[in-house]
Design an enzyme around this catalytic site. Structure first.
Site, PDB file in Angstrom:
ATOM      1  N   ASP A  97       0.785  -1.242   0.000  1.00 29.36           N
ATOM      2  CA  ASP A  97       0.000   0.000   0.000  1.00 29.36           C
ATOM      3  C   ASP A  97       0.811   1.283   0.000  1.00 29.36           C
ATOM      4  O   ASP A  97       0.341   2.322   0.451  1.00 29.36           O
ATOM      5  CB  ASP A  97      -0.916  -0.013   1.230  1.00 29.36           C
ATOM      6  CG  ASP A  97      -0.139  -0.290   2.513  1.00 29.36           C
ATOM      7  OD1 ASP A  97       1.074  -0.043   2.530  1.00 29.36           O
ATOM      8  OD2 ASP A  97      -0.751  -0.762   3.493  1.00 29.36           O
ATOM      9  N   GLU A 119      -0.215  -9.035  -0.912  1.00 34.25           N
ATOM     10  CA  GLU A 119      -0.802  -8.436   0.312  1.00 34.25           C
ATOM     11  C   GLU A 119      -2.038  -7.599  -0.052  1.00 34.25           C
ATOM     12  O   GLU A 119      -2.128  -6.405   0.225  1.00 34.25           O
ATOM     13  CB  GLU A 119       0.207  -7.607   1.103  1.00 34.25           C
ATOM     14  CG  GLU A 119      -0.251  -7.352   2.542  1.00 34.25           C
ATOM     15  CD  GLU A 119       0.749  -6.525   3.354  1.00 34.25           C
ATOM     16  OE1 GLU A 119       0.687  -5.291   3.301  1.00 34.25           O
ATOM     17  OE2 GLU A 119       1.591  -7.128   4.045  1.00 34.25           O
ATOM     18  N   GLU A 133      -2.122   5.064   2.866  1.00 35.02           N
ATOM     19  CA  GLU A 133      -2.072   3.637   2.526  1.00 35.02           C
ATOM     20  C   GLU A 133      -3.435   3.030   2.214  1.00 35.02           C
ATOM     21  O   GLU A 133      -3.555   2.187   1.327  1.00 35.02           O
ATOM     22  CB  GLU A 133      -1.396   2.845   3.655  1.00 35.02           C
ATOM     23  CG  GLU A 133       0.103   3.110   3.812  1.00 35.02           C
ATOM     24  CD  GLU A 133       0.412   4.362   4.632  1.00 35.02           C
ATOM     25  OE1 GLU A 133      -0.535   4.997   5.143  1.00 35.02           O
ATOM     26  OE2 GLU A 133       1.598   4.713   4.741  1.00 35.02           O
ATOM     27  N   HIS A 210       6.204   5.716  12.818  1.00 35.16           N
ATOM     28  CA  HIS A 210       6.517   6.532  11.641  1.00 35.16           C
ATOM     29  C   HIS A 210       5.307   6.998  10.835  1.00 35.16           C
ATOM     30  O   HIS A 210       5.450   7.814   9.926  1.00 35.16           O
ATOM     31  CB  HIS A 210       7.424   5.743  10.692  1.00 35.16           C
ATOM     32  CG  HIS A 210       6.717   4.614   9.999  1.00 35.16           C
ATOM     33  ND1 HIS A 210       6.005   4.794   8.830  1.00 35.16           N
ATOM     34  CD2 HIS A 210       6.578   3.320  10.315  1.00 35.16           C
ATOM     35  CE1 HIS A 210       5.478   3.641   8.465  1.00 35.16           C
ATOM     36  NE2 HIS A 210       5.805   2.721   9.344  1.00 35.16           N
ATOM     37  N   ARG A 212       2.349   8.622   8.833  1.00 34.84           N
ATOM     38  CA  ARG A 212       2.070  10.045   8.536  1.00 34.84           C
ATOM     39  C   ARG A 212       0.965  10.616   9.425  1.00 34.84           C
ATOM     40  O   ARG A 212       1.038  11.748   9.876  1.00 34.84           O
ATOM     41  CB  ARG A 212       1.659  10.187   7.069  1.00 34.84           C
ATOM     42  CG  ARG A 212       2.803  10.467   6.147  1.00 34.84           C
ATOM     43  CD  ARG A 212       2.304  10.666   4.725  1.00 34.84           C
ATOM     44  NE  ARG A 212       3.302  11.309   3.891  1.00 34.84           N
ATOM     45  CZ  ARG A 212       4.409  10.737   3.442  1.00 34.84           C
ATOM     46  NH1 ARG A 212       4.676   9.488   3.758  1.00 34.84           N
ATOM     47  NH2 ARG A 212       5.249  11.403   2.678  1.00 34.84           N
ATOM     48  N   HIS A 243      13.100   5.753  12.584  1.00 32.20           N
ATOM     49  CA  HIS A 243      12.887   5.865  11.131  1.00 32.20           C
ATOM     50  C   HIS A 243      13.648   7.085  10.604  1.00 32.20           C
ATOM     51  O   HIS A 243      13.775   8.084  11.309  1.00 32.20           O
ATOM     52  CB  HIS A 243      11.376   6.017  10.913  1.00 32.20           C
ATOM     53  CG  HIS A 243      10.921   5.855   9.486  1.00 32.20           C
ATOM     54  ND1 HIS A 243      11.172   6.775   8.501  1.00 32.20           N
ATOM     55  CD2 HIS A 243      10.221   4.858   8.875  1.00 32.20           C
ATOM     56  CE1 HIS A 243      10.645   6.370   7.357  1.00 32.20           C
ATOM     57  NE2 HIS A 243      10.055   5.198   7.560  1.00 32.20           N
TER      58      HIS A 243
HETATM   59  C1  UD1 Z   1       6.694   5.163   3.428  1.00 31.34           C
HETATM   60  C2  UD1 Z   1       5.301   4.785   2.928  1.00 31.34           C
HETATM   61  C3  UD1 Z   1       4.522   4.057   4.021  1.00 31.34           C
HETATM   62  C4  UD1 Z   1       5.318   2.905   4.608  1.00 31.34           C
HETATM   63  C5  UD1 Z   1       6.665   3.435   5.073  1.00 31.34           C
HETATM   64  C6  UD1 Z   1       7.525   2.330   5.619  1.00 31.34           C
HETATM   65  C7  UD1 Z   1       4.175   6.267   1.313  1.00 31.34           C
HETATM   66  C8  UD1 Z   1       3.473   7.552   1.108  1.00 31.34           C
HETATM   67  N1  UD1 Z   1       4.574   6.009   2.572  1.00 31.34           N
HETATM   68  O1  UD1 Z   1       6.511   6.154   4.447  1.00 31.34           O
HETATM   69  O2  UD1 Z   1       3.322   3.555   3.464  1.00 31.34           O
HETATM   70  O3  UD1 Z   1       4.630   2.352   5.690  1.00 31.34           O
HETATM   71  O4  UD1 Z   1       7.335   4.032   3.960  1.00 31.34           O
HETATM   72  O5  UD1 Z   1       8.623   2.827   6.313  1.00 31.34           O
HETATM   73  O6  UD1 Z   1       4.393   5.519   0.391  1.00 31.34           O
HETATM   74  N2  UD1 Z   1      14.178   8.625   4.434  1.00 31.34           N
HETATM   75  C9  UD1 Z   1      15.542   8.546   4.320  1.00 31.34           C
HETATM   76  N3  UD1 Z   1      16.106   7.328   4.016  1.00 31.34           N
HETATM   77  C10 UD1 Z   1      15.379   6.201   3.833  1.00 31.34           C
HETATM   78  C11 UD1 Z   1      13.985   6.276   3.983  1.00 31.34           C
HETATM   79  C12 UD1 Z   1      13.390   7.497   4.266  1.00 31.34           C
HETATM   80  O7  UD1 Z   1      16.240   9.542   4.472  1.00 31.34           O
HETATM   81  O8  UD1 Z   1      15.940   5.134   3.575  1.00 31.34           O
HETATM   82  C13 UD1 Z   1      13.554   9.941   4.741  1.00 31.34           C
HETATM   83  C14 UD1 Z   1      13.549  10.892   3.537  1.00 31.34           C
HETATM   84  O9  UD1 Z   1      13.735  12.202   3.994  1.00 31.34           O
HETATM   85  C15 UD1 Z   1      12.120  10.747   3.012  1.00 31.34           C
HETATM   86  C16 UD1 Z   1      11.352  10.568   4.318  1.00 31.34           C
HETATM   87  O10 UD1 Z   1      12.191   9.740   5.121  1.00 31.34           O
HETATM   88  O11 UD1 Z   1      11.694  11.857   2.267  1.00 31.34           O
HETATM   89  C17 UD1 Z   1       9.988   9.977   4.196  1.00 31.34           C
HETATM   90  O12 UD1 Z   1       9.979   8.869   3.314  1.00 31.34           O
HETATM   91  P1  UD1 Z   1       8.637   8.494   2.491  1.00 31.34           P
HETATM   92  O13 UD1 Z   1       8.900   7.307   1.658  1.00 31.34           O
HETATM   93  O14 UD1 Z   1       8.090   9.710   1.828  1.00 31.34           O
HETATM   94  O15 UD1 Z   1       7.594   8.175   3.632  1.00 31.34           O
HETATM   95  P2  UD1 Z   1       7.641   7.178   4.849  1.00 31.34           P
HETATM   96  O16 UD1 Z   1       7.110   7.905   6.022  1.00 31.34           O
HETATM   97  O17 UD1 Z   1       8.954   6.528   4.933  1.00 31.34           O
HETATM   98  N1  UDP Z   2      12.270  -3.221  10.652  1.00 31.06           N
HETATM   99  C1  UDP Z   2      13.640  -3.366  10.437  1.00 31.06           C
HETATM  100  N2  UDP Z   2      14.501  -2.521  11.090  1.00 31.06           N
HETATM  101  C2  UDP Z   2      14.065  -1.545  11.919  1.00 31.06           C
HETATM  102  C3  UDP Z   2      12.654  -1.397  12.122  1.00 31.06           C
HETATM  103  C4  UDP Z   2      11.785  -2.242  11.452  1.00 31.06           C
HETATM  104  O1  UDP Z   2      14.069  -4.248   9.693  1.00 31.06           O
HETATM  105  O2  UDP Z   2      14.885  -0.820  12.487  1.00 31.06           O
HETATM  106  C5  UDP Z   2      11.335  -4.110   9.922  1.00 31.06           C
HETATM  107  C6  UDP Z   2      10.220  -4.752  10.703  1.00 31.06           C
HETATM  108  O3  UDP Z   2      10.614  -6.015  11.231  1.00 31.06           O
HETATM  109  C7  UDP Z   2       9.115  -4.896   9.657  1.00 31.06           C
HETATM  110  C8  UDP Z   2       9.345  -3.706   8.750  1.00 31.06           C
HETATM  111  O4  UDP Z   2      10.685  -3.284   8.970  1.00 31.06           O
HETATM  112  O5  UDP Z   2       9.282  -6.059   8.866  1.00 31.06           O
HETATM  113  C9  UDP Z   2       8.390  -2.606   9.090  1.00 31.06           C
HETATM  114  O6  UDP Z   2       8.699  -1.482   8.348  1.00 31.06           O
HETATM  115  P1  UDP Z   2       8.037  -0.068   8.604  1.00 31.06           P
HETATM  116  O7  UDP Z   2       7.690   0.076  10.051  1.00 31.06           O
HETATM  117  O8  UDP Z   2       8.963   0.913   7.974  1.00 31.06           O
HETATM  118  O9  UDP Z   2       6.727  -0.122   7.704  1.00 31.06           O
HETATM  119  P2  UDP Z   2       5.260  -0.708   7.937  1.00 31.06           P
HETATM  120  O10 UDP Z   2       5.341  -2.073   8.530  1.00 31.06           O
HETATM  121  O11 UDP Z   2       4.550   0.236   8.843  1.00 31.06           O
HETATM  122  O12 UDP Z   2       4.662  -0.696   6.573  1.00 31.06           O
END
Ligand code: UD1
Ligand code: UDP
Length: 373
Positions: A97, A119, A133, A210, A212, A243
């Site tokens: 999602d 999923e 999502e 994490h 939104r 995160h």
């Molecule tokens: C995204 C997904 C969310 C998912 C989550 C898992 C969308 C809109 N959101 O949210 O559904 O549950 O990932 O974690 O698709 N960043 C880094 N390095 C990384 C990852 C993120 O620096 O490896 C920072 C960046 O500044 C980025 C921000 O985190 O812009 C947010 O990342 P983004 O993918 O927009 O949203 P998430 O909150 O991570």
């Molecule tokens: N996870 C990880 N390292 C971390 C935190 C989470 O590998 O430091 C794993 C966790 O076991 C799960 C996934 O990342 O499988 C969850 O990711 P996230 O919370 O980013 O997204 P969501 O599950 O909310 O979509």
């Protein structure tokens, strides 16, 4: 002739849940597996690719700090167009999602390429929670041809929305495949805090947060409750791999940094993280995937959200919805730390999300579908 399957993902949870599937596709005769990552996440995605030894054939390298959902959507749509034209896959697989999921499915639809949704069928029926999502998975479901639903409930959701029964398959969740591939391997922590933490003498609470819709006030409530718990229970150690979203890090630092026995650390590789969960006393999270993993590990979870699309684990007793109010979260955590009976009731290993064979089932369904096309 082999079936060409293009898998697309971009964030950490998609990577964890798609990695064992891509591995299974690669190993299957009669399937040509191609992998495209959008890199909506960068570091957190690369951690997973490294662990599962996956080398993408295409990497759109889209991550920019703090970009908006619209920017990610248009980046994926534009970036993936030429990949689809070049690869000409028989099917595109997307997961879950995220914005990568929805935009990749839309791009495939524009080129009339069938989409398989892994999923599929999770729902809260509140379009702003989780945001974005819930809408991403509804839209992806509408674009998809094949729906790989983890549970019977997910299948029923899709049927109610008018999806064809013939193309909904109950497979279990691939996250359990991933979990079982790493959970039993012997592992010693390398991360500095975890190396020295006394998991025997202390009660460790693993925290992640994490979403939104929790950014801002909710997160202030959640972190304040966690700080209250750490202050009240001297045998508790809180470990929170934060995160990389700068907005999350800012609030976490403001409220939790400097609190005694609260450890803010960098995101962990999947293997250390699974080991952290399995050695913890309690988990507090708003993550979707962890609501699926923790029941298999028999670890109680307090979900800091108002709703969940994963009610199976709540019904099974391992997961409780704690909401986003400071007092309620504090009260529920306190009960689990003070009342042994209440704790034991929740600390039961259950497997509502699968048996570790989801990927094998998905591969078979793809082959059957291709044979009957
Ligand atoms: C995204 C997904 C969310 C998912 C989550 C898992 C969308 C809109 N959101 O949210 O559904 O549950 O990932 O974690 O698709 N960043 C880094 N390095 C990384 C990852 C993120 O620096 O490896 C920072 C960046 O500044 C980025 C921000 O985190 O812009 C947010 O990342 P983004 O993918 O927009 O949203 P998430 O909150 O991570
Ligand atoms: N996870 C990880 N390292 C971390 C935190 C989470 O590998 O430091 C794993 C966790 O076991 C799960 C996934 O990342 O499988 C969850 O990711 P996230 O919370 O980013 O997204 P969501 O599950 O909310 O979509």
């Amino acid at each position: 002739m082999s079936i060409k399957v293009l898998s697309v993902f971009g964030t950490r949870p998609e990577a964890i849940k798609m990695a064992p599937l891509v591995k299974a596709l690669q190993a299957e005769e009669g399937i040509e597996s191609v992998l495209c990552v959008t890199a909506q996440h960068r570091e957190m995605l690369d951690q997973v690719l490294e662990l599962f030894e996956l080398t993408p054939d295409y990497d759109l390298n889209l991550m920019k700090k703090n970009q908006t959902i619209s920017q990610i959507t248009s980046g994926v749509l534009e970036g993936i167009e030429s990949v689809l034209q070049e690869v000409q896959p028989d099917i595109v697989l997307v997961h879950g999602d995220t914005t990568t999921t929805f935009a990749a499915a839309l791009a495939a639809f524009y080129q009339k390429i069938p989409v398989g949704h892994v999923e599929a069928g999770l729902r809260t029926y509140d379009k702003y929670s989780p945001y974005p999502e819930e809408m991403n998975r509804i839209l992806t479901g509408n674009l998809a041809e094949l729906h790989f639903a983890p549970t019977e409930r997910n299948r029923n959701n899709l049927l109610r929305e008018g999806m064809s029964d013939a193309h909904i398959y109950i497979t279990g969740n691939t996250v359990i495949d991933a979990l079982l591939q790493v959970a039993d391997k012997p592992y010693e922590f390398e991360e500095e805090t975890l190396k020295t933490l006394d998991f025997e003498g202390r009660r460790v609470i693993t925290v992640t947060c994490h979403r939104r819709e929790n950014l801002g006030e909710n997160m202030v409530h959640i972190f304040s409750a966690i700080r209250d718990i750490a202050r009240e229970f001297p045998d508790v150690e809180v470990v929170y791999p934060v995160h990389l979203n700068p907005k999350v890090r800012e609030i976490a630092n403001e409220i939790l940094a400097g609190t005694e026995r609260v450890h803010l650390i960098e995101p962990l590789q999947y293997q250390p993280f699974v080991n952290l969960m399995s050695r913890s006393y309690l988990i507090i999270t708003d993550s979707g995937g962890m609501q699926e993993e923790a029941p298999s590990l028999g670890k109680p979870v307090l979900v800091v959200r108002k709703e969940t699309e994963r009610p199976e684990a709540v019904e099974a007793g391992t997961v409780r919805l704690a909401g986003v109010e400071r007092d309620t979260i504090y009260g529920m955590a306190k009960e689990l730390l003070s009342n042994e009976e209440a704790y034991k009731k929740m600390a039961q290993a259950v497997n509502p999300y699968g048996d570790g064979q989801a990927c094998a089932r998905i591969v078979n369904h793809i082959k059957e579908w291709a044979a009957n096309k």
